[in-house]
Design a protein around this motif. Structure first.
Motif, PDB file in Angstrom:
ATOM      1  N   ARG A  40       0.868  -1.152  -0.165  1.00  0.00           N
ATOM      2  CA  ARG A  40      -0.051   0.099  -0.132  1.00  0.00           C
ATOM      3  C   ARG A  40       0.814   1.100   0.026  1.00  0.00           C
ATOM      4  O   ARG A  40       0.536   2.312  -0.336  1.00  0.00           O
ATOM      5  N   ASP A  68      -2.077   4.953   0.207  1.00  0.00           N
ATOM      6  CA  ASP A  68      -3.349   5.065  -0.324  1.00  0.00           C
ATOM      7  C   ASP A  68      -3.736   6.396  -1.024  1.00  0.00           C
ATOM      8  O   ASP A  68      -4.720   6.996  -0.734  1.00  0.00           O
ATOM      9  N   HIS A  70      -2.409   9.293  -0.353  1.00  0.00           N
ATOM     10  CA  HIS A  70      -1.949  10.554   0.509  1.00  0.00           C
ATOM     11  C   HIS A  70      -0.418  10.507   0.596  1.00  0.00           C
ATOM     12  O   HIS A  70       0.455   9.409   0.829  1.00  0.00           O
ATOM     13  N   ASP A  95      -0.945  15.526   2.324  1.00  0.00           N
ATOM     14  CA  ASP A  95      -1.490  15.380   3.614  1.00  0.00           C
ATOM     15  C   ASP A  95      -0.653  15.993   4.527  1.00  0.00           C
ATOM     16  O   ASP A  95      -1.251  16.755   5.382  1.00  0.00           O
ATOM     17  N   ARG A 178      -0.203  10.560  14.032  1.00  0.00           N
ATOM     18  CA  ARG A 178      -0.738   9.114  13.690  1.00  0.00           C
ATOM     19  C   ARG A 178      -2.081   9.263  13.194  1.00  0.00           C
ATOM     20  O   ARG A 178      -3.037  10.269  13.600  1.00  0.00           O
ATOM     21  N   ASP A 179      -2.372   8.679  11.913  1.00  0.00           N
ATOM     22  CA  ASP A 179      -3.638   8.657  11.442  1.00  0.00           C
ATOM     23  C   ASP A 179      -4.037   7.287  11.078  1.00  0.00           C
ATOM     24  O   ASP A 179      -3.219   6.265  11.242  1.00  0.00           O
ATOM     25  N   GLU A 180      -5.195   7.132   9.985  1.00  0.00           N
ATOM     26  CA  GLU A 180      -5.318   5.667   9.746  1.00  0.00           C
ATOM     27  C   GLU A 180      -4.475   5.129   8.763  1.00  0.00           C
ATOM     28  O   GLU A 180      -4.684   3.726   8.614  1.00  0.00           O
ATOM     29  N   ARG A 181      -3.663   5.882   8.446  1.00  0.00           N
ATOM     30  CA  ARG A 181      -2.468   5.217   7.341  1.00  0.00           C
ATOM     31  C   ARG A 181      -1.177   5.310   8.005  1.00  0.00           C
ATOM     32  O   ARG A 181      -0.557   4.149   7.431  1.00  0.00           O
ATOM     33  N   THR A 183       1.964   5.984  11.340  1.00  0.00           N
ATOM     34  CA  THR A 183       2.404   6.525  12.504  1.00  0.00           C
ATOM     35  C   THR A 183       3.925   6.836  12.340  1.00  0.00           C
ATOM     36  O   THR A 183       4.791   6.248  11.750  1.00  0.00           O
ATOM     37  N   CYS A 204       3.852   1.990   7.919  1.00  0.00           N
ATOM     38  CA  CYS A 204       2.768   2.109   7.261  1.00  0.00           C
ATOM     39  C   CYS A 204       2.211   0.670   7.498  1.00  0.00           C
ATOM     40  O   CYS A 204       2.588  -0.329   8.179  1.00  0.00           O
ATOM     41  N   PRO A 205       1.202   0.581   6.673  1.00  0.00           N
ATOM     42  CA  PRO A 205       0.179  -0.669   6.843  1.00  0.00           C
ATOM     43  C   PRO A 205       1.085  -1.864   6.372  1.00  0.00           C
ATOM     44  O   PRO A 205       0.927  -2.998   6.866  1.00  0.00           O
TER      45      PRO A 205
END
Length: 319
Positions: A40, A68, A70, A95, A178-181, A183, A204-205
């Motif tokens: 990702r 993703d 961003h 972002d 930190r966000d949903e994508r 840290t 990242c993920p």
């Protein structure tokens, strides 16, 4: 795995008992193995030169971590906006922006890249992070460009740029955002006389990416990069550097400064080895313009000190 192995059909069964047994064994092995995590994140080296003067063969320091769609921009040397366009990154995808330290080759286009993104299609909030005086720099940049900004707001109906940029000054190591994508975590590194200076880790993920910023050999950076998938690290090649500065009137002082604030090829290899990273990416090359140093030279200088994957970075390279 094929559909025939997941769901045996008449054709599969007609293959005989041995084929069926092999298929079932393969199915069992696959069931025990963890499913691969889809990639990702993208890491793009926008500029890989070191030092404030423009280079004919490398752009000023900047990296983009894209997750993703961003874009998280790390450093913004001169020409970063154009490098983003050449990398086919939408300026409006910005972002967040992270500055490792306040040297002009890393921050010259901090304001410009935001202004250019806003003049293109940026209409959302962008959080920026870096050492002081980041907040004052932001205000002064907006003041400097106040006429252009107001003109475009009135003529083109754009939102107020000042409302979109939210600077966050960081002075200590630790969690940054930190966000949903992602840290993001920072470590203090040593780049005298500039203080504070930071390295950043992006979890990242699918993988972890560490950007060293400018630093000498740093135990703090080693701790930050422990087990990382990718480490992008500045690098200095002393043999050519000594030739380059030999003609300078202050050669001795200049050499002492560079040794005190940057990392040699040997030390870069040691950092990567001690951190246990999977891939070491060389960037921020010193010297980074003329004399031109072949990739093989950089590689051979680091290889004795790190046995993992080594990538000699170049502008617009994606990893």
């Amino acid at each position: 795995m094929s559909d025939d192995l997941r769901h045996p059909t008449r054709r599969t069964l007609l293959g005989g008992t041995a084929a069926l047994a092999a298929g079932l064994a393969a199915t069992g092995a696959a069931a025990q193995a963890p499913a691969p995590v889809p990639r990702r994140s993208r890491l793009i080296l926008l500029g890989t030169a070191g030092g404030p003067t423009p280079k004919p063969n490398r752009a000023a320091p900047a990296q983009a971590v894209v997750v993703d769609g961003h874009t998280y921009l790390i450093d913004a040397g001169n020409g970063t906006g154009r490098q983003m366009v050449l990398a086919k990154l939408k300026l409006g995808s910005l972002d967040s922006v992270f500055l490792t330290h306040q040297h002009s080759d890393h921050n010259a286009d901090y304001g410009n890249v935001l202004l250019l993104a806003w003049a293109t299609d940026l209409a959302h909030r962008v959080d920026t992070y870096g050492p002081p005086p980041l907040a004052r720099m932001t205000r002064q940049f907006l003041d400097l460009n106040d006429y252009d900004i107001k003109t475009r707001m009135e003529d083109e109906g754009r939102p107020a740029l000042a409302d979109l940029i939210v600077p966050h000054e960081i002075t200590a190591p630790g969690p940054v955002m930190r966000d949903e994508r992602v840290t993001v975590t920072a470590a203090l590194v040593q780049h005298p006389p500039v203080e504070p200076a930071f390295a950043y880790r992006f979890d990242c993920p699918d993988r972890s990416i560490v950007i060293s910023g400018d630093t000498r050999y740093s135990p703090n950076l080693i701790a930050l990069a422990k087990g990382a998938d990718v480490l992008v690290h500045e690098v200095m090649y002393l043999p050519e550097l000594d030739k380059l500065i030999a003609t300078e009137p202050n050669a001795k002082t200049l050499r002492e400064h560079l040794i005190a604030s940057h990392t040699t090829t040997e030390e870069v290899g040691r950092v990567a080895t001690e951190a246990g990273v999977k891939t070491l990416v060389l960037s921020h090359f010193v010297p980074g313009g003329y004399p031109f140093i072949k990739d093989e030279v950089w590689l051979e200088a680091v290889r004795p000190h790190f046995k993992g994957e080594i990538v000699v970075g170049r502008d617009l390279m994606e990893l």
